[in-house]
Design a protein around this motif. Structure first.
Motif, mmCIF file in Angstrom:
data_model
loop_
_atom_site.group_PDB
_atom_site.id
_atom_site.type_symbol
_atom_site.label_atom_id
_atom_site.label_comp_id
_atom_site.label_asym_id
_atom_site.label_seq_id
_atom_site.Cartn_x
_atom_site.Cartn_y
_atom_site.Cartn_z
ATOM 1 N N UNK A 56 35.444 -41.721 42.259
ATOM 2 C CA UNK A 56 34.165 -42.068 41.637
ATOM 3 C C UNK A 56 33.475 -43.188 42.406
ATOM 4 N N UNK A 57 34.232 -44.226 42.761
ATOM 5 C CA UNK A 57 33.648 -45.334 43.511
ATOM 6 C C UNK A 57 33.155 -44.856 44.879
ATOM 7 N N UNK A 58 33.945 -44.010 45.535
ATOM 8 C CA UNK A 58 33.528 -43.500 46.837
ATOM 9 C C UNK A 58 32.253 -42.660 46.749
ATOM 10 N N UNK A 59 32.116 -41.865 45.688
ATOM 11 C CA UNK A 59 30.909 -41.048 45.545
ATOM 12 C C UNK A 59 29.686 -41.917 45.252
ATOM 13 N N UNK A 60 29.855 -42.944 44.423
ATOM 14 C CA UNK A 60 28.732 -43.828 44.123
ATOM 15 C C UNK A 60 28.286 -44.610 45.356
ATOM 16 N N UNK A 61 29.252 -44.996 46.186
ATOM 17 C CA UNK A 61 28.911 -45.750 47.391
ATOM 18 C C UNK A 61 28.282 -44.847 48.451
ATOM 19 N N UNK A 62 28.585 -43.553 48.406
ATOM 20 C CA UNK A 62 28.051 -42.644 49.423
ATOM 21 C C UNK A 62 26.528 -42.561 49.382
ATOM 22 N N UNK A 63 25.920 -42.748 48.193
ATOM 23 C CA UNK A 63 24.465 -42.689 48.084
ATOM 24 C C UNK A 63 23.768 -43.769 48.892
ATOM 25 N N UNK A 64 24.079 -45.052 48.686
ATOM 26 C CA UNK A 64 23.457 -46.095 49.524
ATOM 27 C C UNK A 64 23.770 -45.952 51.005
#
Length: 316
Positions: free
Chosen positions: A298-306
């Motif tokens: 989840x953290x990796x997917x959220x960080x992928x946007x920025x």
């Protein structure tokens, strides 16, 4: 009194017992014009300059101008020339029995997602939080199924798209925050949990409305999809992620803002095309510690946007 009654007749003008061709623009004229026209009729001057085609030369008004300012009764809607808006079919194209059955099947999946969202709310109110979270996960499954069936069976329609959006708002914009709020009860303050869950509902509504009116991109989502955000919240509640309550509240608020952000997030179709060895790591991690693996994904997917957003800006 005479002027007052004249003004009242001007405001409450109703064509009763008159034919359309007998409407005079002088009925809507000010008092001075009405008395001037009355004197013209008294002395026979109106015979010299009769209006033609509904035009009064003394006022410069034609029939269209008069009808445009005529009051309309609120009890009776204005009459229209055609009633085509009520004859638009819900299912475009050929309306055979087979296509209607396919159309009904697709919409039944959408309604199933809606009903499961309502069931999740009822279970959360009774304290069955984990079962409610499982209902939300089933909602995610039906939400993906109805779109896939509509495209596969060739019965995609604007009605189905709007119905899917309304069902998503109920299941993911309302049911998911209610389930999260019930799971946070006792671990954090009521006000903090309420604010975080209200943010999820508000951002889900904004995200769905923006998605309906924005051009579609086949590669990326603009912000985290509502369905994916609800799936993250449901899985978090179902597995009982062992993190402090304050961290959970912050994570819920961050996920809400990620839905309405402008960061590009990869669609599932692009994630499936990743090399197979990349999928091996989360599978092994799930066998070791499913909670930690889920949190890292989840953290990796959220960080992928920025990260993708910064990369696009540099290339431009």
């Amino acid at each position: 009194m005479r002027r007052s009654s004249t003004f009242a007749r001007q405001v409450l003008l109703v064509r009763v017992g008159r034919r359309d061709g007998d409407l005079h623009p002088t009925d809507l004229a000010p008092t001075e014009h009405r008395y001037a026209d009355r004197q013209r009729r008294r002395y026979g001057l109106d015979r010299l300059s009769r209006p033609t085609l509904g035009v009064d030369p003394t006022l410069g008004l034609d029939r269209a101008d008069v009808e445009a300012v005529m009051p309309v009764s609120p009890a009776m809607p204005p009459m229209t020339q055609t009633d085509e808006a009520h004859t638009i079919p819900l299912l475009p194209g050929e309306r055979t029995m087979a296509r209607r059955m396919k159309f009904g099947l697709v919409n039944a999946c959408t309604l199933a997602s809606l009903m499961l969202g309502m069931l999740a709310i009822f279970l959360a109110m009774q304290g069955e939080v984990r079962i409610a979270a499982l209902c939300l996960i089933a909602c995610v499954g039906f939400d993906g199924l109805d779109g896939a069936l509509a495209r596969r069976l060739g019965v995609a329609s604007p009605f189905g798209a709007q119905m899917d959006s309304l069902a998503d708002m109920c299941s993911f914009g309302l049911a998911a925050p209610v389930v999260v709020y019930a799971s946070l009860a006792g671990s954090v303050s009521t006000a903090a949990a309420a604010v975080a869950c209200a943010l999820v509902a508000a951002c889900a509504a904004i995200r769905l409305a923006r998605f309906n009116v924005s051009p579609k991109d086949g590669r990326f989502f603009c912000g985290v999809p509502t369905t994916m955000a609800a799936a993250v919240l449901a899985v978090t509640v179902a597995i009982g992620l062992p993190v402090p309550g304050a961290v959970l509240v912050a994570g819920v608020a961050l996920l809400a803002f990620a839905m309405v952000s402008s960061f590009p997030y990869a669609k599932l179709a692009r994630l499936v095309k990743l090399p197979p060895w990349l999928w091996l790591a989360p599978v092994i991690g799930a066998l070791v510690d499913i909670r930690l693996t889920f949190a890292l994904i989840v953290v990796g997917y959220l960080v992928s946007g920025p990260v993708l957003w910064l990369r696009q800006r540099r290339t431009v």
